[in-house]
Design an enzyme around this catalytic site. Structure first.
Site, short mmCIF file in Angstrom:
data_model
loop_
_atom_site.label_atom_id
_atom_site.label_comp_id
_atom_site.label_asym_id
_atom_site.label_seq_id
_atom_site.Cartn_x
_atom_site.Cartn_y
_atom_site.Cartn_z
N GLY A 248 0.82 -1.15 -0.06
CA GLY A 248 0.10 0.08 0.01
C GLY A 248 0.93 1.23 0.16
O GLY A 248 0.51 2.48 0.37
N SER A 249 2.04 1.20 -0.58
CA SER A 249 2.81 2.52 -0.55
C SER A 249 2.26 3.49 -1.39
O SER A 249 2.08 4.77 -1.13
CB SER A 249 4.27 2.41 -0.95
OG SER A 249 4.31 1.79 -2.26
N ASN A 250 1.62 2.85 -2.59
CA ASN A 250 1.03 3.95 -3.63
C ASN A 250 -0.35 4.30 -2.80
O ASN A 250 -0.64 5.59 -2.97
CB ASN A 250 0.81 3.36 -4.96
CG ASN A 250 1.89 3.13 -5.83
OD1 ASN A 250 2.30 4.02 -6.31
ND2 ASN A 250 2.67 1.90 -5.61
N MET B 54 -3.96 -7.04 -7.07
CA MET B 54 -3.34 -8.18 -7.69
C MET B 54 -4.41 -9.34 -8.02
O MET B 54 -4.22 -10.42 -7.74
CB MET B 54 -2.25 -8.73 -6.92
CG MET B 54 -1.02 -7.81 -6.51
SD MET B 54 -0.32 -6.78 -7.95
CE MET B 54 0.61 -8.00 -8.74
N ARG B 55 -5.54 -8.93 -8.76
CA ARG B 55 -6.53 -9.75 -9.05
C ARG B 55 -6.86 -9.54 -10.52
O ARG B 55 -7.09 -8.28 -10.90
CB ARG B 55 -7.61 -9.87 -8.22
CG ARG B 55 -7.74 -10.26 -6.89
CD ARG B 55 -7.49 -11.60 -6.73
NE ARG B 55 -8.30 -12.56 -7.12
CZ ARG B 55 -8.06 -13.79 -7.32
NH1 ARG B 55 -6.99 -14.40 -6.94
NH2 ARG B 55 -8.87 -14.54 -7.96
N ASN C 215 -5.59 1.94 -13.59
CA ASN C 215 -4.47 0.79 -13.11
C ASN C 215 -3.13 1.40 -13.07
O ASN C 215 -2.82 2.11 -14.11
CB ASN C 215 -4.69 -0.48 -13.55
CG ASN C 215 -3.80 -1.37 -13.04
OD1 ASN C 215 -3.60 -1.54 -11.74
ND2 ASN C 215 -3.20 -2.11 -13.88
N HIS D 288 0.63 0.41 -13.55
CA HIS D 288 1.38 -0.80 -13.73
C HIS D 288 2.97 -0.47 -14.04
O HIS D 288 3.29 0.60 -14.88
CB HIS D 288 0.84 -1.24 -15.27
CG HIS D 288 1.40 -2.60 -15.62
ND1 HIS D 288 1.21 -3.79 -15.01
CD2 HIS D 288 2.59 -2.85 -16.58
CE1 HIS D 288 2.00 -4.77 -15.54
NE2 HIS D 288 2.80 -4.10 -16.38
N SER E 120 3.31 2.95 -16.06
CA SER E 120 2.17 3.58 -16.63
C SER E 120 0.93 3.56 -15.98
O SER E 120 0.83 2.84 -15.20
CB SER E 120 1.71 2.60 -17.92
OG SER E 120 2.88 2.43 -18.81
N ASP F 296 -4.18 -5.31 -18.35
CA ASP F 296 -2.93 -4.24 -18.78
C ASP F 296 -3.44 -3.82 -20.12
O ASP F 296 -2.17 -3.34 -20.61
CB ASP F 296 -1.61 -4.86 -18.45
CG ASP F 296 -1.45 -5.29 -17.03
OD1 ASP F 296 -2.18 -4.62 -16.05
OD2 ASP F 296 -0.88 -6.34 -16.65
#
Ligand code: GRF
Length: 192
Positions: free
Chosen positions: A14-16, A95-96, A110, A112, A139, A148
């Site tokens: 969860g750093s983002n 991550m799903r 998202n 990436h 991205s 993606d």
């Protein structure tokens, strides 16, 4: 001032997520104030849950293992997102793989860790590091039913030079921490 609500989905550190809480949540921009209205995590022990608590935010845990298929898991998430009033969903290390039950019902972006359309999938950092390319990058893209592959919104890149894998990964995370919050603000603040 208009309040625009977002939902954030995450699976791990969860750093983002934390950078969005720090730089976007509860802040006013030129045309709107942005609030995080909903946090969803599919892993009950994810560290991001603790990070959110520092900002007084509770996370809804929706464990994919408790659902019989991807569609029913996605339907549950959409139900929680819609109930929160969020108009934009941000996948920040979620991550799903998502089905049309999700992608057709919410507007999601998202993050990436590669220069899409290159190096899709879960091993993007290693794959781009090990490629012959002289640059790496990140991205932010809209989410559609193909992994993606949705429309690219923003990208950043850097020269690999003689970085080792650890330095390469650190550079990617440093860029991510700036680009994701900026892109959320750009999308919501420029929306009519
Ligand atoms: C990021 O590198 C993102 O690009 C990828 O997952 C990672 C999440 O990191 N999809 P964190 O959980 O935000 O620290």
């Amino acid at each position: 001032m208009v309040i625009k609500k977002i939902a954030i989905l995450f699976s791990g550190s969860g750093s983002n997520l934390e950078k969005i809480l720090e730089g976007v949540h509860g802040r006013s921009f030129s045309t709107c104030k942005i609030e995080v209205a909903c946090l969803i995590c599919n892993k009950k022990d994810a560290y991001g849950i603790q990070r959110a608590k520092k900002y007084g935010l509770e996370t809804t845990i929706i464990e994919h293992a408790n659902y019989e298929d991807r569609e029913s898991f996605d339907r549950k998430m959409v139900e929680v997102i819609k109930a929160s009033g969020a108009q934009l969903v941000v996948l920040a290390g979620f991550m799903r793989i998502l089905t049309p039950e999700f992608t057709k019902n919410v507007n999601a972006i998202n993050l990436h860790p590669s220069l899409l359309p290159l190096f899709k999938g879960a091993h993007a950092i290693e794959d781009s590091y090990n490629s012959g390319m002289k640059v790496g990058g990140i991205s932010v893209h809209y989410v559609n039913e193909e992994l993606d592959a949705g429309e690219i919104i923003a990208q950043e890149c850097f020269k690999k030079e003689d970085m080792n894998l650890e330095e390469f990964e650190e550079k990617i995370h440093a860029l991510e921490h700036k680009l994701l919050p900026k892109t959320i603000i750009d999308i919501l603040d420029n929306q009519k």
